[in-house]
Scaffold this active site. Structure first.
Site, PDB file in Angstrom:
ATOM      1  N   CYS A 112       7.527   7.463   0.167  1.00 23.95           N
ATOM      2  CA  CYS A 112       6.320   6.663   0.414  1.00 23.95           C
ATOM      3  C   CYS A 112       5.078   7.516   0.198  1.00 23.95           C
ATOM      4  CB  CYS A 112       6.344   6.105   1.822  1.00 23.95           C
ATOM      5  SG  CYS A 112       6.308   7.395   3.055  1.00 23.95           S
ATOM      6  N   GLU A 144      21.483  -0.044   5.515  1.00 20.83           N
ATOM      7  CA  GLU A 144      22.892  -0.273   5.173  1.00 20.83           C
ATOM      8  C   GLU A 144      23.280   0.464   3.886  1.00 20.83           C
ATOM      9  OE1 GLU A 144      20.392  -2.276   5.176  1.00 20.83           O
ATOM     10  OE2 GLU A 144      20.552  -3.949   3.769  1.00 20.83           O
ATOM     11  N   SER A 190       9.816  -1.300   3.517  1.00 25.72           N
ATOM     12  CA  SER A 190       8.864  -1.929   2.598  1.00 25.72           C
ATOM     13  C   SER A 190       7.834  -2.746   3.371  1.00 25.72           C
ATOM     14  CB  SER A 190       9.621  -2.848   1.638  1.00 25.72           C
ATOM     15  OG  SER A 190      10.246  -3.876   2.388  1.00 25.72           O
TER      16      SER A 190
HETATM   17  P1  NAD Z   1      13.478  -2.198   3.097  1.00 27.05           P
HETATM   18  O1  NAD Z   1      12.245  -2.784   3.659  1.00 27.05           O
HETATM   19  O2  NAD Z   1      14.216  -2.954   2.067  1.00 27.05           O
HETATM   20  O3  NAD Z   1      14.527  -1.908   4.278  1.00 27.05           O
HETATM   21  C1  NAD Z   1      14.149  -1.262   5.454  1.00 27.05           C
HETATM   22  C2  NAD Z   1      15.016  -1.773   6.595  1.00 27.05           C
HETATM   23  O4  NAD Z   1      14.796  -3.175   6.761  1.00 27.05           O
HETATM   24  C3  NAD Z   1      16.497  -1.589   6.343  1.00 27.05           C
HETATM   25  O5  NAD Z   1      17.100  -1.118   7.527  1.00 27.05           O
HETATM   26  C4  NAD Z   1      16.979  -2.974   5.953  1.00 27.05           C
HETATM   27  O6  NAD Z   1      18.301  -3.240   6.358  1.00 27.05           O
HETATM   28  C5  NAD Z   1      16.022  -3.887   6.691  1.00 27.05           C
HETATM   29  N1  NAD Z   1      15.780  -5.162   5.978  1.00 27.05           N
HETATM   30  C6  NAD Z   1      15.760  -5.355   4.625  1.00 27.05           C
HETATM   31  N2  NAD Z   1      15.458  -6.641   4.349  1.00 27.05           N
HETATM   32  C7  NAD Z   1      15.273  -7.269   5.528  1.00 27.05           C
HETATM   33  C8  NAD Z   1      14.913  -8.594   5.910  1.00 27.05           C
HETATM   34  N3  NAD Z   1      14.706  -9.553   4.998  1.00 27.05           N
HETATM   35  N4  NAD Z   1      14.785  -8.879   7.224  1.00 27.05           N
HETATM   36  C9  NAD Z   1      14.995  -7.948   8.143  1.00 27.05           C
HETATM   37  N5  NAD Z   1      15.341  -6.662   7.853  1.00 27.05           N
HETATM   38  C10 NAD Z   1      15.479  -6.329   6.564  1.00 27.05           C
HETATM   39  O7  NAD Z   1      13.079  -0.729   2.586  1.00 27.05           O
HETATM   40  P2  NAD Z   1      13.995   0.293   1.783  1.00 27.05           P
HETATM   41  O8  NAD Z   1      14.182  -0.218   0.410  1.00 27.05           O
HETATM   42  O9  NAD Z   1      15.176   0.686   2.572  1.00 27.05           O
HETATM   43  O10 NAD Z   1      13.017   1.573   1.764  1.00 27.05           O
HETATM   44  C11 NAD Z   1      12.027   1.768   0.803  1.00 27.05           C
HETATM   45  C12 NAD Z   1      10.683   1.307   1.311  1.00 27.05           C
HETATM   46  O11 NAD Z   1      10.348   2.005   2.505  1.00 27.05           O
HETATM   47  C13 NAD Z   1       9.552   1.641   0.339  1.00 27.05           C
HETATM   48  O12 NAD Z   1       8.679   0.538   0.281  1.00 27.05           O
HETATM   49  C14 NAD Z   1       8.867   2.846   0.965  1.00 27.05           C
HETATM   50  O13 NAD Z   1       7.511   3.005   0.619  1.00 27.05           O
HETATM   51  C15 NAD Z   1       9.020   2.522   2.415  1.00 27.05           C
HETATM   52  N6  NAD Z   1       8.877   3.703   3.249  1.00 27.05           N
HETATM   53  C16 NAD Z   1       7.709   3.835   3.930  1.00 27.05           C
HETATM   54  C17 NAD Z   1       7.496   4.960   4.707  1.00 27.05           C
HETATM   55  C18 NAD Z   1       6.203   5.144   5.432  1.00 27.05           C
HETATM   56  O14 NAD Z   1       6.094   6.094   6.183  1.00 27.05           O
HETATM   57  N7  NAD Z   1       5.225   4.289   5.276  1.00 27.05           N
HETATM   58  C19 NAD Z   1       8.495   5.943   4.794  1.00 27.05           C
HETATM   59  C20 NAD Z   1       9.686   5.759   4.102  1.00 27.05           C
HETATM   60  C21 NAD Z   1       9.868   4.614   3.329  1.00 27.05           C
END
Ligand code: NAD
Length: 484
Positions: free
Chosen positions: A281, A176, A226
């Site tokens: 990441c 979002e 995350s």
């Molecule tokens: P996030 O986990 O906060 O959000 C990811 C998705 O989950 C979003 O679409 C969000 O709307 C949704 N979300 C958030 N909270 C939620 C909840 N409580 N319940 C259900 N859905 C929920 O991650 P972010 O801040 O957008 O991205 C950064 C994170 O992503 C970092 O930890 C990074 O390391 C990780 N990441 C990992 C990779 C990989 O390949 N391992 C790649 C890119 C990013």
């Protein structure tokens, strides 16, 4: 507002996601550029219904026809590279050149998807007298992807070309915080000739994600974000008997040995920790300094001082992220760590309301400090000092994450030792961001990935399909044995 209120994209049309709206920011300036709907489960139902209706038509097309859409899509990504990169930069805050690199990676994964007809023609063998067995890949049906803020263009493209070429239809739930790039991808897919309903977008947050995990007509869920949320999504999707692959966060260690090439090491570490403002990441988050590497640290600090917020360093995603990152630095300092380069309080002229953190290098961090264990997700690197390579490996191995690890040395033997003993899915030797290029697959270990297989490359074929085995006999004269 520069952009109108964002809609969902369902069955090829822009459909309102309701009145519960969230502001979308340009993190470089702090300006509100749009509003995104926090949709509810009814929007998920509509998108899944559209994807379900589109599935028979799309999956019955021969793969060689489906792939034609992606040849065109790849050309469109290339043709619109500058515009797509500008949009990524605007909603995410990274620099234009980093955004261009992101779009180029989308092109590369789409190229891989275009090769899928060559990789998926199945197998055939005469297994008994007059009896042949062949295998083929069948799509799963409606699948869903949930993506993070840090690569608004690339991460959706990690999954959508492969999943769709293999005959699935999809619902995407973008972050979002960065909803605009995904909408542009939907337009380009439509322009490339993708039939309506094959690709749909529902914007929102937790409620949309939970509806996806629970929806009985969704067969598989891929998630990138995350570790905290990856665990929730993986558990909830698999509890509902779906196939799931959930990539999580990271804490990547770079092990630096005294014989490392000074220039190459310093510039690689600097780029790894600060590229995309450390919001990758694959970013270096901890440097494990083995023995006397002060000459390399000195050069690293020099490199870092040439990384200037607003010039060759983008912003972080939000005011909350800036505060969180600066708090990690404050806490480490209070616990006795030494700040060699301090990026706190960065202000960019003309963008005073933007969310900038300058590159930060922290020495004398100890393994028990929070900053040594947790993902910071900002342009910050902690230096942990050790005397031996085995101590360095022990620190790397103690992380609950396992995305990437790297070693800097001129010794092939020591590099191999680290590659063998590091507990991470992607290893760099004299490379600070060891992202495997296609056709090698992307995926970490430990709490950086839940589920089996990687998200790109060949192993994604297995994730997005199920195999059918067909055993055939035509000749009534064929001699029978115990299995025919
Ligand atoms: P996030 O986990 O906060 O959000 C990811 C998705 O989950 C979003 O679409 C969000 O709307 C949704 N979300 C958030 N909270 C939620 C909840 N409580 N319940 C259900 N859905 C929920 O991650 P972010 O801040 O957008 O991205 C950064 C994170 O992503 C970092 O930890 C990074 O390391 C990780 N990441 C990992 C990779 C990989 O390949 N391992 C790649 C890119 C990013």
């Amino acid at each position: 507002m520069k952009y109108p209120i964002i809609t969902n994209f369902i069955n090829g049309e822009n459909i309102t996601g309701g009145n519960n709206l969230l502001d979308v920011y340009n993190p470089q300036t702090g300006e509100i550029i749009s509003k995104v709907p926090l949709s509810n489960s009814l929007s998920v139902d509509s998108a899944v219904a559209a994807a379900k209706e589109a599935f028979p038509g799309w999956s019955n097309l021969p793969i060689k026809e489906r792939v034609q859409v992606f040849y065109k899509y790849k050309q469109l990504l290339e043709r619109h590279k500058d515009e797509l990169a500008a949009l990524v930069s605007e909603e995410n805050g990274k620099t234009i050149s980093e955004s261009e690199a992101e779009v180029l990676k989308s092109v590369e994964v789409t190229e891989f998807a275009c090769s899928l007809p060559q990789l998926t023609f199945g197998e055939i063998l005469e297994v008994s007298n007059g009896v042949e067995c062949r295998s083929e890949f069948s799509p799963l049906g409606v699948v869903a992807c949930i993506t993070p803020f840090n690569f608004p263009n690339m991460v959706p493209n990690w999954t959508l070309p492969n999943a769709l070429v293999m005959g699935n239809t999809m619902v995407l739930k973008p972050s979002e915080q960065v909803p605009l790039s995904a909408m542009r991808l939907a337009e380009l897919l439509k322009e490339a000739g993708l039939p309506d309903g094959v690709f749909n977008i529902v914007h929102g947050a937790q409620e949309v994600v939970e509806s996806i995990c629970d929806h009985p007509d969704i067969q598989a869920v891929s998630f990138v974000g995350s570790t905290r949320v990856a665990k929730i999504v993986y558990k909830r999707s698999t509890a509902n008997l779906k196939r799931a692959l959930a990539l999580g966060g990271a804490k990547n260690h770079l092990i630096v040995l005294p014989d490392a090439n000074v220039e190459m090491t310093a510039s690689n570490v600097a780029v790894s920790m600060s590229g995309c403002a450390g919001q990758r990441c694959m970013a270096a988050s901890a440097m494990v300094a083995v023995g006397d590497v002060d000459h390399i640290i000195e050069k690293l600090c020099e490199e870092a001082r040439n990384i200037i917020p607003g010039k060759n360093l983008g912003s972080v995603i939000s005011a909350e992220a800036k505060l969180r990152i600066e708090n990690y630095i404050n806490e480490a300092e209070a616990q006795g760590a030494k700040i060699l380069v301090d990026g706190r309080g960065a202000i960019v002229d003309g963008c005073e309301e933007g969310y900038y953190v300058g590159p930060t290098i922290i020495d004398n961090v100890t393994p028990d400090m929070k900053i040594a264990r947790e993902e910071v997700f900002g342009p910050v690197i902690s230096i942990l000092r050790v005397s031996t390579l085995d101590e360095a490996i022990k620190i790397e191995n103690s992380s609950n994450y396992g995305n990437a690890a790297a070693v800097f040395t001129q010794s092939g033997g020591l590099a191999r030792y680290v590659a063998e003993h590091a507990s991470a899915g992607m290893i760099g030797v004299n490379i600070g961001v060891p992202v495997p290029r296609e056709p090698f697959a992307f995926g970490g270990w430990n709490e950086s990935r839940f589920g089996t297989g990687d998200i790109t490359g060949k192993s994604s074929i297995e994730f997005w399909t199920k195999q059918k085995k067909i055993t055939t006999k035509w000749n009534p004269e064929a001699k029978s044995n115990w299995m025919s």
